[in-house]
Design a protein around this motif. Structure first.
Motif, PDB file in Angstrom:
ATOM      1  N   ALA A 245       0.834  -1.199   0.000  1.00 29.87           N
ATOM      2  CA  ALA A 245       0.000   0.000   0.000  1.00 29.87           C
ATOM      3  C   ALA A 245       0.869   1.250   0.000  1.00 29.87           C
ATOM      4  N   VAL A 246       0.386   2.253  -0.745  1.00 34.33           N
ATOM      5  CA  VAL A 246       1.032   3.563  -0.797  1.00 34.33           C
ATOM      6  C   VAL A 246      -0.054   4.581  -0.480  1.00 34.33           C
ATOM      7  N   VAL A 247       0.173   5.377   0.540  1.00 33.31           N
ATOM      8  CA  VAL A 247      -0.881   6.291   1.006  1.00 33.31           C
ATOM      9  C   VAL A 247      -0.351   7.724   1.040  1.00 33.31           C
ATOM     10  N   GLU A 248      -1.215   8.651   0.633  1.00 31.37           N
ATOM     11  CA  GLU A 248      -0.925  10.077   0.861  1.00 31.37           C
ATOM     12  C   GLU A 248      -2.064  10.640   1.687  1.00 31.37           C
ATOM     13  N   LEU A 249      -1.740  11.296   2.756  1.00 27.25           N
ATOM     14  CA  LEU A 249      -2.777  11.959   3.547  1.00 27.25           C
ATOM     15  C   LEU A 249      -2.882  13.413   3.115  1.00 27.25           C
ATOM     16  N   GLY A 254      -6.550  14.803   7.875  1.00 30.97           N
ATOM     17  CA  GLY A 254      -7.872  14.291   8.213  1.00 30.97           C
ATOM     18  C   GLY A 254      -8.481  13.382   7.177  1.00 30.97           C
ATOM     19  N   THR A 255      -7.963  13.428   5.957  1.00 31.16           N
ATOM     20  CA  THR A 255      -8.524  12.557   4.919  1.00 31.16           C
ATOM     21  C   THR A 255      -7.394  11.933   4.098  1.00 31.16           C
ATOM     22  N   ILE A 256      -7.792  10.923   3.359  1.00 37.51           N
ATOM     23  CA  ILE A 256      -6.839  10.231   2.501  1.00 37.51           C
ATOM     24  C   ILE A 256      -6.872  10.903   1.130  1.00 37.51           C
ATOM     25  N   ALA A 257      -5.732  11.496   0.755  1.00 35.25           N
ATOM     26  CA  ALA A 257      -5.684  12.188  -0.528  1.00 35.25           C
ATOM     27  C   ALA A 257      -5.438  11.201  -1.671  1.00 35.25           C
ATOM     28  N   GLY A 258      -4.602  10.245  -1.405  1.00 37.99           N
ATOM     29  CA  GLY A 258      -4.321   9.260  -2.450  1.00 37.99           C
ATOM     30  C   GLY A 258      -4.008   7.924  -1.810  1.00 37.99           C
ATOM     31  N   VAL A 259      -4.401   6.850  -2.486  1.00 35.89           N
ATOM     32  CA  VAL A 259      -4.109   5.537  -1.942  1.00 35.89           C
ATOM     33  C   VAL A 259      -4.041   4.537  -3.089  1.00 35.89           C
ATOM     34  N   ARG A 260      -3.022   3.694  -3.020  1.00 34.56           N
ATOM     35  CA  ARG A 260      -2.910   2.610  -3.995  1.00 34.56           C
ATOM     36  C   ARG A 260      -2.596   1.330  -3.223  1.00 34.56           C
ATOM     37  N   ILE A 261      -3.369   0.319  -3.513  1.00 30.01           N
ATOM     38  CA  ILE A 261      -3.247  -0.948  -2.770  1.00 30.01           C
ATOM     39  C   ILE A 261      -3.169  -2.089  -3.780  1.00 30.01           C
ATOM     40  N   ALA A 262      -2.257  -2.997  -3.525  1.00 30.96           N
ATOM     41  CA  ALA A 262      -2.220  -4.223  -4.334  1.00 30.96           C
ATOM     42  C   ALA A 262      -2.113  -5.421  -3.398  1.00 30.96           C
ATOM     43  N   LEU A 263      -2.716  -6.520  -3.835  1.00 27.78           N
ATOM     44  CA  LEU A 263      -2.724  -7.747  -3.041  1.00 27.78           C
ATOM     45  C   LEU A 263      -1.932  -8.837  -3.762  1.00 27.78           C
ATOM     46  N   GLY A 264      -1.221  -9.612  -2.972  1.00 30.17           N
ATOM     47  CA  GLY A 264      -0.511 -10.777  -3.502  1.00 30.17           C
ATOM     48  C   GLY A 264      -1.063 -12.054  -2.894  1.00 30.17           C
ATOM     49  N   GLY A 265      -0.816 -13.149  -3.564  1.00 30.42           N
ATOM     50  CA  GLY A 265      -1.255 -14.455  -3.060  1.00 30.42           C
ATOM     51  C   GLY A 265      -2.734 -14.714  -3.237  1.00 30.42           C
ATOM     52  N   VAL A 266      -3.405 -13.850  -3.968  1.00 29.69           N
ATOM     53  CA  VAL A 266      -4.857 -14.003  -4.092  1.00 29.69           C
ATOM     54  C   VAL A 266      -5.324 -14.245  -5.521  1.00 29.69           C
ATOM     55  N   ALA A 267      -4.455 -13.998  -6.502  1.00 32.18           N
ATOM     56  CA  ALA A 267      -4.915 -14.061  -7.891  1.00 32.18           C
ATOM     57  C   ALA A 267      -3.777 -14.454  -8.821  1.00 32.18           C
ATOM     58  N   HIS A 268      -4.123 -14.669 -10.043  1.00 35.00           N
ATOM     59  CA  HIS A 268      -3.194 -15.060 -11.106  1.00 35.00           C
ATOM     60  C   HIS A 268      -2.241 -13.922 -11.462  1.00 35.00           C
ATOM     61  N   LYS A 269      -2.496 -12.749 -10.902  1.00 28.82           N
ATOM     62  CA  LYS A 269      -1.654 -11.576 -11.133  1.00 28.82           C
ATOM     63  C   LYS A 269      -1.634 -10.747  -9.864  1.00 28.82           C
ATOM     64  N   PRO A 270      -0.686  -9.822  -9.750  1.00 32.30           N
ATOM     65  CA  PRO A 270      -0.759  -8.877  -8.626  1.00 32.30           C
ATOM     66  C   PRO A 270      -2.106  -8.162  -8.720  1.00 32.30           C
ATOM     67  N   TRP A 271      -2.852  -8.152  -7.626  1.00 27.59           N
ATOM     68  CA  TRP A 271      -4.244  -7.713  -7.687  1.00 27.59           C
ATOM     69  C   TRP A 271      -4.359  -6.289  -7.178  1.00 27.59           C
ATOM     70  N   ARG A 272      -4.591  -5.371  -8.105  1.00 26.35           N
ATOM     71  CA  ARG A 272      -4.749  -3.977  -7.710  1.00 26.35           C
ATOM     72  C   ARG A 272      -6.161  -3.797  -7.144  1.00 26.35           C
TER      73      ARG A 272
END
Lengths: 332, 694
Positions: A245-249, A254-272
Motif C-alpha cells: 500500500a502507498v498512502v498520501e494523507l 484528516g482525509t486520505i488524498a491518495g491511496v494505492r493498494i495491491a494484493l498478492g497471493g490471491v490471484a493469477h496476477k498482482p491484484w490492484r
C-alpha cells in the motif's frame, strides 16, 4: 531434464532476435525458477539465451524524475539501493520478504516478474494441469487448494502469481519497458500479467521473443508505503496473502488524498484493489472505512475448499497495513 | 547394578572431531566417494497408485547417446527373495503405490539418465485404489504388534465405569498429519560388484543392518557385502533400514558391465520412497476426581499403513506409562491404503502420541481448575503403571520444577488471551516429554594396541551427524583409562565388528556399553602395559538387571508463542527443555541433539504436513518449498538443560538416549502455549494461521 543449447546474448536486440525466431527458445535470467522447472520436466526449452549479463543492471534516476530499474538488476541489489530505500520503501520491503538471501542474489528484476506459479499440480509433470498442458484439467480445484486464488480465477485455473516484488510494483504504478522484434513498447505493470480465463498457459501478455528490459517507477517520494506479507513461516515462504500500500494523507491529515493498494497471493496476477482505493480516496482514515473498503474489494472473492480463510485474512491484512500507514484506526 | 565407569573425557564438551572436515566440505558422504568409471541411475516411478504395468517401451530411452541400460520388470535380475514387497524392486508388473519404481535408466551422466527416464513410455492396467485416510475407514484392523514389539491393545480396570463416575471428564480427538523425514543428505547409494562380492557406500544409520538386509535378497553371504558410511547427513529413522533405492542400485550394478552405480534420490522422490510418519487420529478420554487425580486414561489411535507392507506406529504406547490411573485402555488400528510405505521418523509413537496425551492433560488441567504442572504432580506414579516395575530413574517433576523457575512460568496468564503485546497475543505452555531406554543386542567391539601409545577402537557404528565419532572416542578413552588423543576410533564400516542400528536413541548406550566391555576384556587379557599388537574383541555384556526396572527418559518442555491478532500467524519466541536422561557424555553434542529435536518439534507444531491427494495417491507438496520445516527465522530462543544424574540401572555408562526425546513434548507445549495466548484450542496439527483467525 531435456538437453538444451545455451548461449550468451551480445546485446538485448540480438537476444530478442534469437528467441523470436526459435519457438523453443527462452530467455535465462537468474535461473532460480526456470532451471528448477527444467529439472522437473515442466519447462523444456531447446535453447536458453542468457540475458543476465546484459548491461541492464543499473538503477538510475531519469531526467523526468522517474527511476529506471534494469531488468538484470539482482533482487538483493535492488532492495538495498538508496533510491529505492528512500523513495519506494514498499518495494524494498517486498523484495526482502521474498525467497532467501542466496536466491535474491541471483534472481533478477525481469525474472522475478516472469516467474511461474508454485501450484504443486503445475510443478509435477505427472499430473494434469491446464497451465502446463492446456485442456488436461485443473486438479487444484477440488484438490489441495490452500494456497490458491480467491480473486479472478477461472474454471480452468486457480493458480496465484508468486512474486512479492510485483505486488509492490503494482501499488507503485510501475511501468514495464519491453523490447520486441518490432521495437520497444511500454506497459503499465498491472497490465503485464493476465487473469487465467480460458488460456491459463499464458501468464502474461508478452509475445514470444519479447524481453522485459526495465521497470520504471513514477517520480516522487512514496515514503508512506509498506508491504505486509502473511506467511506460514517467518522467512522463505510464499505469501498466503500480502498487501502493498502507498498512502498520501491530505495536508490536514484528516482525509486520505491518495491511496494505492495491491494484493498478492490471491490471484493469477498482482491484484490492484481498485474498489477499495475508490472508497478510501477522500475518506477519513478510520478502522471502519478501512474495513468497509477491504470488504468491498473482497466482495467478488470466491473461495475454494481449502482457502476460504484467505478472504478474512486478506481483509484483516489490508486493514492492518492501512492502520499502520495512517497511524489511525483506533476510533470511528 | 553395573559398576559405573568414571568420567574423565566423558562429561567434557569436546568439539566434534569431524567438524573441521565437514565445514570444509572434505568429509565424504555416500555419493561423494570417488569410484572408477561410475554409471548414474535415474528411476522411472509409477504414476498410478494401484494396478499393473501392461506394457513398457524403453526403445526411445535406450536410443539416447550415453544410455547404458534400461531396467524394467521384464529384464531386471531376479532377487533370491521377494517376500518383502518394499524390497521386491522390478520383480513383477504390480504397482502398490504411486511413486514405486517401475524402471531405471543407467547412463554416463546423471543428466542423461534423467532425460532418458522421461522417455520411457508406460501403459497401465489401472485398478481402483484407496488413498483416503479416515478414522472411520471400514478396512481398519488390529495389527499383531506395534513398532517396538509392544502389543497393540491394553486394558486395565474398567475405563467406561470410571469415566461414568468421574468428577471431570475430558473426551477429545487429536490429529497429527503425515510427517516426512527430510535429512539434509538425500538417500544415496554407490554400489559395485566385484565378482560375487558387493561393495556399497550408503547413507545409512547402520552398515551392518544394510548388509543383513541385502544378503538374503541377493542370495549371497553377508560377509560378501561390504558397506561403508563414514559420514551421514541425518536420517531421523528414514535410513534405519535400507529402502527400495538401495536394492535398485545394487541390482543395477549387476547390469552395468561391472561399473559402479551411483544413485541419489531427489528431494521429491524421497516423499514416496524413504518412509514417513503416518497421520494419526487419537481419541483421548481422561477421567479425574475432584482433586484432579486421574481415574481413567483411554488413548485409542487410528493410523495408516501401506497395503503392501505393514508399519504400525506405537502412538498410544506412552499413555501406558506416563501417569497413574487405575483404569487404562490403549488401542491401535491400522487403515491399509495404496500409499507409500510408512516407517520410522524421529520418536515414532512417542512423538505423535505425546501430542494427543499432553494436549489432553492441558485441557484437563483447565477443566479441573489446576495449574497444568500441578496436574502432573498429582498424577505422578510410584511404579510404572503398565508393568508394575520401579522406574530406574524418574525425575519428571524435578524437570518441571527446574524449568518453571528458569522459564518464568509464574508469568503465565491463568486466563487465556490475557497478554497482548504490539499486536501479538502472547502465551506460555508446557508439556511432558518421554522416551524409553533401548539398548540393542548383538554389538561387538575390537580394541588393538599399536605399540605407539595408541589404541585402535573398532565398532561398525554410525554417526548421523549426531556426534558418535566424538562421544565414542570419549567413552573409549575413559574405558581404557587413556588420554583421548590415544584413541583411534573406527566406525561406519562392515569390516568392523558388528553394531546395531543408530535408532531408538540406542546408539551411544549400545555401542558405548560394548566398547566399555571390550576395554575391560582387553585390560584383563593384556594388562595396563600391553604389547604392541595386543588385540581383544568382545561382545556387549548381558545386563542381568535390565528386566527389573522400567527405564525411560523424561523431560519438561516449555514454550512461549506469539499469535498475531490480525493474521493468526504463530511464532515461537522461546522454548526450554529440561531433560532427565542419565549421564550426559558430551554436553556440547547433547545440547545439539536436544535443541535439534525441539526445533524439529517446532516444525511438527507449526508447519509439517504431507498433503495426500487421494485422487492420485500422491503427496502433492513433495518438496521443501511446499513442505515447510522451520527456517532460522522461525527458531527463536531455544534452550535445553538437563538434570545432573547417572542412571544406576542403565549399565556401566549410566546414560539413556537423547536423540529423540527433544521432539516428544515440543508440539504439545507449543499448542498449549497457543491456547494460553488466544483461548483457541487447536487439536489438529499443524498450527497454521487460519486456525487462529478471528
Amino acid at each position: 531434464m531435456r538437453p538444451f543449447d545455451y548461449q550468451q546474448a551480445p546485446d538485448a536486440t540480438a537476444a530478442v532476435a534469437t528467441v523470436a525466431r526459435r519457438p523453443g527458445a527462452m530467455f535465462l535470467g537468474g535461473g532460480t525458477n526456470l532451471v528448477d522447472l527444467m529439472k522437473l520436466g515442466v519447462a523444456t526449452p531447446e535453447l536458453l539465451v542468457d540475458v543476465s549479463r546484459l548491461p541492464l543492471d543499473t538503477v538510475a534516476e531519469l531526467p523526468d524524475g522517474r527511476v529506471r530499474i534494469g531488468a538484470a538488476v539482482p533482487n538483493s541489489d535492488l532492495a538495498a539501493h538508496p533510491l529505492i530505500l528512500q523513495r519506494y520503501p514498499v518495494l524494498s520491503q517486498a523484495l526482502l520478504s521474498g525467497a532467501s538471501g542466496q536466491l535474491r542474489n541471483l534472481a533478477t528484476t525481469g525474472g522475478n516478474l516472469l516467474q511461474r506459479t508454485r501450484c504443486p499440480y503445475f510443478q509435477d509433470a505427472s499430473l494434469p494441469c491446464n497451465k502446463r498442458e492446456p485442456g488436461s484439467g485443473c486438479p487444484a480445484r477440488g484438490g489441495y487448494s490452500r494456497n490458491h486464488a480467491i480473486l479472478g480465477a477461472s474454471d480452468s485455473c486457480v493458480a496465484v502469481h508468486p512474486s512479492d516484488m510485483a505486488v509492490a510494483l503494482a501499488a507503485l504504478d510501475a511501468t514495464v519497458v519491453i523490447l520486441g522484434p518490432g521495437g520497444e513498447r511500454t506497459l503499465p505493470l498491472t497490465e503485464l500479467h493476465r487473469l487465467p480465463g480460458a488460456e491459463p498457459e499464458r501468464d502474461t501478455v508478452l509475445a514470444h521473443g519479447e524481453l522485459v528490459t526495465a521497470v520504471d517507477l513514477p517520480p516522487g517520494s512514496h515514503r508512506r508505503s509498506a508491504y505486509r506479507k502473511v506467511r506460514d513461516r517467518a522467512s522463505f515462504a510464499f505469501a498466503l496473502v500480502s498487501v502493498a500500500a502507498v498512502v498520501e494523507l491530505a495536508d490536514d491529515g484528516g482525509t486520505i488524498a491518495g491511496v494505492r493498494i495491491a494484493l498478492g497471493g490471491v490471484a493469477h496476477k498482482p491484484w490492484r484493489a481498485e474498489r477499495a482505493e475508490e472508497l478510501l480516496r477522500g475518506a477519513q482514515p478510520t478502522e471502519t472505512n478501512f474495513g468497509r473498503a477491504a470488504a468491498a474489494e473482497l466482495d467478488a472473492a470466491v473461495a475454494l475448499a481449502g482457502n476460504a480463510f484467505k478472504i478474512p485474512l486478506a481483509a484483516n491484512a489490508m486493514v492492518a497495513v492501512l492502520r499502520d500507514l495512517t497511524g489511525r484506526g483506533g476510533n470511528g | 547394578m553395573a559398576e559405573l565407569l568414571a568420567s574423565k573425557a566423558m562429561g567434557t564438551s569436546l568439539r566434534r572431531v569431524d567438524g573441521v572436515a565437514k565445514v570444509r566440505g572434505t568429509a565424504p558422504y555416500a555419493f561423494d566417494h570417488p569410484v572408477e568409471n561410475p554409471v548414474y541411475l535415474f528411476p522411472v516411478q509409477a504414476t498410478i497408485a494401484r494396478g499393473t504395468v501392461s506394457w513398457i517401451d524403453t526403445a526411445e530411452a535406450e536410443a539416447v547417446a550415453g544410455v547404458i541400460a534400461v531396467l524394467t520388470h521384464l529384464n531386471a535380475p531376479r532377487l533370491a527373495r521377494s517376500d518383502d514387497a518394499e524390497y521386491a524392486v522390478l520383480q513383477g508388473p504390480g504397482i502398490g503405490f504411486r511413486g514405486q519404481f517401475i524402471a531405471a535408466v543407467l547412463a554416463e551422466t546423471g543428466e542423461i539418465a534423467c532425460h532418458a527416464a522421461g522417455l520411457v513410455a508406460v501403459g497401465y492396467d489401472i485398478a481402483v485404489h484407496d488413498a483416503s485416510f479416515t478414522a472411520g475407514h471400514p478396512g481398519q484392523y488390529t495389527p499383531g504388534q506395534v513398532n517396538g514389539g509392544a502389543v497393540p491393545d491394553t486394558a486395565a480396570g474398567d475405563v467406561e465405569a470410571a469415566l461414568a463416575e468421574a468428577a471431570v471428564v475430558l473426551d477429545q480427538t487429536y490429529t497429527t498429519p503425515a510427517g516426512h523425514n527430510n535429512p539434509m543428505e538425500p538417500h544415496s547409494t554407490v554400489a559395485a560388484w566385484e565378482g560375487d562380492s558387493l561393495v556399497l557406500y550408503d547413507s545409512t544409520q547402520g552398515v551392518h543392518a544394510v548388509r543383513q538386509t541385502l544378503a538374503p535378497l541377493f542370495g549371497i553371504a553377508p560377509e560378501n557385502i561390504q558397506v561403508a558410511a563414514p559420514n551421514v547427513g541425518g536420517g531421523f529413522g528414514s535410513k534405519g533400514l535400507p529402502h527400495a533405492h538401495v536394492v535398485l542400485a545394487v541390482m543395477a550394478a549387476q547390469c552395468s558391465n561391472g561399473r559402479p552405480v551411483k544413485f541419489a534420490l531427489t528431494r521429491q522422490q524421497m516423499f514416496s520412497l524413504a518412509g514417513y510418519r503416518t497421520p494419526t487420529v487419537q481419541h483421548v478420554r481422561l477421567g479425574a476426581d475432584g482433586a484432579g487425580r486421574l481415574t481413567a486414561i483411554s488413548h485409542e489411535v487410528v493410523e495408516l499403513t501401506s497395503r503392501i507392507k505393514e508399519f504400525a506406529e506405537q502412538t498410544a504406547v506412552p499413555a501406558r506409562m506416563m501417569y497413574a490411573a487405575p483404569n487404562r485402555r490403549t488401542s491401535h488400528r491400522l487403515v491399509p491404503l495404496d500409499v507409500p510405505v510408512p516407517s520410522w521418523m524421529r520418536a515414532p509413537g512417542e512423538c505423535p502420541g505425546m501430542f494427543g496425551l499432553e494436549t489432553a492433560m492441558d485441557e484437563l488441567a483447565e477443566a479441573c481448575g489446576l495449574d497444568p504442572l500441578e496436574l502432573r504432580a498429582r498424577n505422578e506414579p510410584d511404579l510404572d503403571p503398565e508393568t508394575g516395575k520401579p522406574f530406574s530413574s524418574r525425575h519428571l517433576l524435578e524437570c518441571f520444577t527446574t524449568g518453571a523457575g528458569r522459564f518464568g512460568w509464574d508469568r503465565r496468564s491463568a486466563v487465556p488471551g490475557g497478554r497482548l503485546e504490539d499486536g501479538w497475543r502472547v502465551g506460555i505452555g508446557a508439556a511432558s516429554a518421554t522416551y524409553p531406554f533401548y539398548r540393542n543386542p548383538g554389538n561387538a567391539a575390537r580394541i588393538a594396541y599399536g605399540g605407539d601409545g595408541t589404541y585402535t577402537v573398532q565398532i561398525g557404528a554410525a554417526d548421523l551427524g549426531t556426534g558418535s565419532w566424538t562421544v565414542l572416542a570419549q567413552i573409549a578413552a575413559d574405558a581404557l583409562d587413556c588420554p583421548l588423543e590415544a584413541v583411534r576410533l573406527e566406525i561406519g564400516d562392515t569390516s568392523l565388528p558388528v553394531a546395531s542400528v543408530a535408532g531408538g536413541s540406542s546408539g551411544t548406550a549400545s555401542w558405548g556399553g560394548t566398547i566399555i566391555a571390550a576395554a575391560d576384556a582387553f585390560r584383563k587379557e593384556h594388562g595396563d602395559r600391553p604389547p604392541a599388537g595386543a588385540a581383544t574383541q568382545a561382545a556387549a555384556p548381558e545386563d542381568p538387571e535390565a528386566g527389573r526396572y522400567a527405564l525411560h527418559s523424561f523431560g519438561a518442555q516449555f514454550a512461549e508463542v506469539r499469535v498475531h491478532a490480525d493474521t493468526g500467524e504463530l511464532r515461537v519466541s522461546r522454548m526450554l527443555g529440561v531433560f532427565s536422561a542419565g549421564r550426559i557424555i558430551n554436553p556440547r553434542t547433547a545440547r545439539s541433539q536436544f535443541i535439534g529435536g525441539m526445533t524439529m518439534g517446532i516444525g511438527m507444531a507449526l508447519h509439517e504436513a504431507g498433503i495426500m491427494d487421494p485422487r492420485f495417491g500422491l503427496v502433492v507438496n513433495h518438496d521443501l518449498a511446499d513442505y515447510h520445516i522451520p527456517a532460522n527465522a522461525d527458531v527463536g530462543d531455544v534452550d535445553a538443560i538437563w538434570l545432573e544424574e547417572v542412571d544406576l540401572h542403565a549399565g556401566a555408562l549410566g546414560a539413556r538416549g537423547i536423540g529423540e526425546i527433544g521432539i516428544t513434548g515440543a508440539a504439545a507445549a507449543i499448542a498449549n502455549a497457543a491456547y494460553n495466548a488466544t483461548g483457541i484450542r487447536i487439536r489438529e496439527l499443524p498450527l497454521t494461521a487460519e486456525k487462529f483467525l478471528s
